[in-house]
Design a protein around this motif. Structure first.
Motif, PDB file in Angstrom:
ATOM      1  N   ALA A   1       1.912   1.738  -3.437  1.00  0.00           N
ATOM      2  CA  ALA A   1       0.608   2.229  -4.048  1.00  0.00           C
ATOM      3  C   ALA A   1       0.356   3.651  -3.876  1.00  0.00           C
ATOM      4  CB  ALA A   1      -0.634   1.569  -3.525  1.00  0.00           C
ATOM      5  N   ASP A   2       0.673   4.184  -2.854  1.00  0.00           N
ATOM      6  CA  ASP A   2       0.542   5.807  -2.530  1.00  0.00           C
ATOM      7  C   ASP A   2       1.615   6.597  -3.218  1.00  0.00           C
ATOM      8  OD1 ASP A   2      -1.687   5.606  -1.007  1.00  0.00           O
ATOM      9  OD2 ASP A   2      -0.632   5.362   1.026  1.00  0.00           O
TER      10      ASP A   2
ATOM     11  N   GLU B   1       4.676   1.835  -7.887  1.00  0.00           N
ATOM     12  CA  GLU B   1       4.743   0.420  -8.517  1.00  0.00           C
ATOM     13  C   GLU B   1       4.322   0.257 -10.042  1.00  0.00           C
ATOM     14  OE1 GLU B   1       4.112  -3.487  -6.613  1.00  0.00           O
ATOM     15  OE2 GLU B   1       5.416  -1.891  -6.572  1.00  0.00           O
TER      16      GLU B   1
ATOM     17  N   ALA C   1       1.852   3.386 -13.563  1.00  0.00           N
ATOM     18  CA  ALA C   1       1.730   3.168 -12.069  1.00  0.00           C
ATOM     19  C   ALA C   1       0.090   4.211 -11.873  1.00  0.00           C
ATOM     20  CB  ALA C   1       2.547   3.607 -11.096  1.00  0.00           C
TER      21      ALA C   1
ATOM     22  N   TRP D   1      -6.840  -1.717  -5.750  1.00  0.00           N
ATOM     23  CA  TRP D   1      -5.743  -0.941  -6.040  1.00  0.00           C
ATOM     24  C   TRP D   1      -5.136  -1.526  -7.428  1.00  0.00           C
ATOM     25  CZ3 TRP D   1      -0.277  -2.524  -4.716  1.00  0.00           C
ATOM     26  CH2 TRP D   1       0.681  -1.850  -5.682  1.00  0.00           C
TER      27      TRP D   1
ATOM     28  N   LEU E   1      -6.363   5.252  -5.565  1.00  0.00           N
ATOM     29  CA  LEU E   1      -6.118   3.795  -4.984  1.00  0.00           C
ATOM     30  C   LEU E   1      -7.293   3.854  -3.676  1.00  0.00           C
ATOM     31  CD1 LEU E   1      -2.413   3.726  -5.172  1.00  0.00           C
ATOM     32  CD2 LEU E   1      -4.163   2.851  -6.768  1.00  0.00           C
TER      33      LEU E   1
ATOM     34  N   LEU F   1      -5.295  -0.083 -11.515  1.00  0.00           N
ATOM     35  CA  LEU F   1      -4.206  -0.098 -12.127  1.00  0.00           C
ATOM     36  C   LEU F   1      -4.245  -0.671 -13.628  1.00  0.00           C
ATOM     37  CD1 LEU F   1      -0.855  -0.681  -9.931  1.00  0.00           C
ATOM     38  CD2 LEU F   1      -1.671   1.162 -11.066  1.00  0.00           C
TER      39      LEU F   1
ATOM     40  N   PRO G   1      -1.718   7.779  -6.812  1.00  0.00           N
ATOM     41  CA  PRO G   1      -2.379   7.756  -5.518  1.00  0.00           C
ATOM     42  C   PRO G   1      -3.744   7.872  -5.263  1.00  0.00           C
ATOM     43  CG  PRO G   1      -0.429   8.900  -5.197  1.00  0.00           C
ATOM     44  CD  PRO G   1      -0.643   8.849  -6.556  1.00  0.00           C
TER      45      PRO G   1
ATOM     46  N   ILE H   1      -5.919  -3.767  -1.279  1.00  0.00           N
ATOM     47  CA  ILE H   1      -4.924  -4.014  -2.194  1.00  0.00           C
ATOM     48  C   ILE H   1      -5.352  -4.275  -3.667  1.00  0.00           C
ATOM     49  CG2 ILE H   1      -2.973  -5.510  -2.579  1.00  0.00           C
ATOM     50  CD1 ILE H   1      -2.389  -5.372   0.297  1.00  0.00           C
TER      51      ILE H   1
ATOM     52  N   LEU I   1       0.716  -1.254   0.218  1.00  0.00           N
ATOM     53  CA  LEU I   1      -0.088   0.156  -0.152  1.00  0.00           C
ATOM     54  C   LEU I   1       0.810   1.278  -0.101  1.00  0.00           C
ATOM     55  CD1 LEU I   1      -2.823  -1.203   2.267  1.00  0.00           C
ATOM     56  CD2 LEU I   1      -3.040  -0.498  -0.190  1.00  0.00           C
TER      57      LEU I   1
END
Ligand code: ADP
Length: 483
Positions: free
Chosen positions: A301-302, A306, A467, A433, A473, A437, A470, A430, A298
């Protein structure tokens, strides 16, 4: 070198433009005035020359000495001509007024066609405008030079120039004062915004800049900055909450490991008791490792760092692999498991391991929250160019108000039970997210007591960004994802 402030630069610009305008205006006006003054003098001289020409033509038969006499007496009195010189064709003077006796004029070349020639002359500290012209009177040819005193006009021109030069500094001073005042007045709100902005830090992110109602660029600036502050504040709050939740979640397993070890060491025990204790410690440390791994996912992700490894893959093959693994779990837990996968492949552009993780999260939840006897079904199909993966269970279901929140980080319907089952409330966040993506969506349909259906909807061909930002997400509470 330190750059000047915008206010000072505007003032200087104002001053420079004013100076230029004044220069152009002053010089232009001076030349126009001068030209007018000379035009008037030339007109006077032209009229006088015409008078004289008529006079000479009327006396074309008069002898030269007689003409001289008439010029000295009659003409001089008639026209009060003080600056006149007449020469004959050979350049010998016929008549010269008294002033010109003292300051004789040099002979000047004249136009043979009789076109007048005008020029400025200075005679004995006095300025004159002279006309020189060839005149014909019968067979005689004269060269006439007639003067017009210009000292008054020149004085007027000098005065005008003096006024211009005298007023210029005053005007410039006034202009720079007005420029300074205007620019500082216009920029005062910017200073006010900067002062407030300087006081805003991580401790008072809820403060906002003064809201302007001027309807201009400055209002747009303050509104934009305030919107930016609101975004920063919510991101900051999210991170603070996430850190607090994460520390809280990590504290529990660590405390359990600590207690278990402490109790085991309090007195000497036999081997099986030590084994039990170590077994508990192992379970808790596995949970902690899983939690840390989820937190890291995570955090990545923020940060938006990624990157997906997008490849062309067959979804059916991927699901079959997962299904065979989960079929064993199902038999261990005495639950039924069915996979309804199509025979034909479902080609997809996706990150295989990320997608596997989503399926694992959904199947893990389905098995965790479905009591015996129950059934979990995994299916996949293609609908209108989109691939839909469904995970259905016959478990306890999720209440509508909870369905709205289960994709939030750390949200668990029954906190104690979820923890007991090894969940920290991060799995669905997750999964969502990862699906986002892939430009897909994840939804839940559930009824209390009747089970739940989770569906992942992905485009068959994914145009993926490296990516997701954020903001996409679901930081703190998107109900259901839908794209
Ligand atoms: P956890 O790791 O706690 O399972 P998740 O984010 O995966 O975290 O799920 C969030 C919460 O949603 C769970 O704690 C559970 O209460 C609820 N939930 C998820 N899946 C199911 C399901 N299939 N049936 C019932 N409840 C579910």
């Amino acid at each position: 070198m330190k750059r000047l402030s915008i206010g000072s630069r505007l003032t200087l610009w104002y001053l420079a433009i004013f100076l230029l305008a004044e220069l152009i205006f002053g010089v232009g006006m001076w030349f126009i005035l001068r030209q007018n003054v000379y035009d008037i003098a030339d007109q006077v001289l032209k009229d006088q020359a015409s008078d004289l020409e008529r006079f000479l033509q009327a006396r074309q038969d008069v002898s030269t000495p007689e003409l001289e006499a008439e010029l000295s007496e009659d003409y001089k009195i008639e026209s009060s001509e003080d600056y006149l010189q007449i020469s004959d064709a050979d350049g010998d003077s016929i008549y010269r007024s008294r002033f010109l006796e003292d300051y004789p004029l040099p002979p000047v070349p004249v136009d043979p066609q009789g076109k007048p020639r005008y020029e400025n002359r200075k005679l004995g500290h006095r300025s004159f405008r002279f006309i020189s012209k060839r005149m014909l009177a019968g067979k005689r040819v004269y060269t006439v030079q007639l003067g017009h005193p210009m000292h008054e006009e020149i004085e007027t021109l000098d005065d005008f120039r003096k006024y211009l030069l005298g007023f210029a500094p005053i005007l410039l001073l006034g202009a720079s004062g007005v420029g300074y005042w205007l620019s500082h007045r216009a920029l005062a709100p910017v200073d006010a915004l900067a002062r407030t902005a300087r006081t805003i830090s991580g401790h008072n992110l809820s403060s906002r800049l003064e809201t302007l109602t001027t309807g201009d660029e400055l209002q747009r600036l303050s509104d934009t900055l305030n919107e930016m502050l609101a975004r920063i504040e919510s991101a900051f709050l999210r991170i603070t909450e996430f850190t607090a939740d994460a520390s809280h979640e990590l504290r529990t397993p660590i405390a359990l490991i600590h207690t278990e070890a402490e109790l085991a060491l309090r007195r000497s025990r036999d081997e099986s008791e030590y084994r039990d204790a170590l077994q508990h410690i192992l379970v808790e440390s596995d949970r902690t490792a899983k939690l840390i791994e989820e937190l890291l996912a995570l955090a990545r992700a923020d940060s938006g760092g990624e990157a997906l490894n997008i490849q062309s893959l067959d979804l059916v093959t991927l699901l079959r692999e997962s299904a065979s693994k989960w079929a064993q779990v199902a038999s261990l837990r005495n639950l039924q498991f069915e996979d309804r996968l199509p025979a034909a492949p479902l080609p997809l552009m996706a990150d295989g391991s990320a997608l596997r993780r989503v399926i694992d999260i959904l199947l893990d939840n389905a098995f965790k929250y479905t009591p015996v006897p129950g059934k979990v079904t995994l299916s996949a199909e293609e609908i209108n160019g989109r691939v839909v993966v469904s995970v259905q269970d016959t478990g306890g279901g999720i209440a509508p108000e909870d369905q709205a929140r289960i994709f939030e980080r750390f949200y668990r319907v029954d906190k104690a039970r979820s923890r007991e089952l090894g969940g920290a409330g991060l799995g669905l966040a997750i999964a969502q997210w990862i699906v986002h993506l892939h430009k897909g969506s994840i939804t839940v349909k559930s009824e209390l007591g009747r089970g739940s259906l989770f569906q992942v909807n992905l485009p068959a061909v994914v145009l993926v960004s490296a990516a997701a930002p954020p903001s996409k997400l679901n930081p703190g509470g998107e109900k259901r994802s839908s794209h």
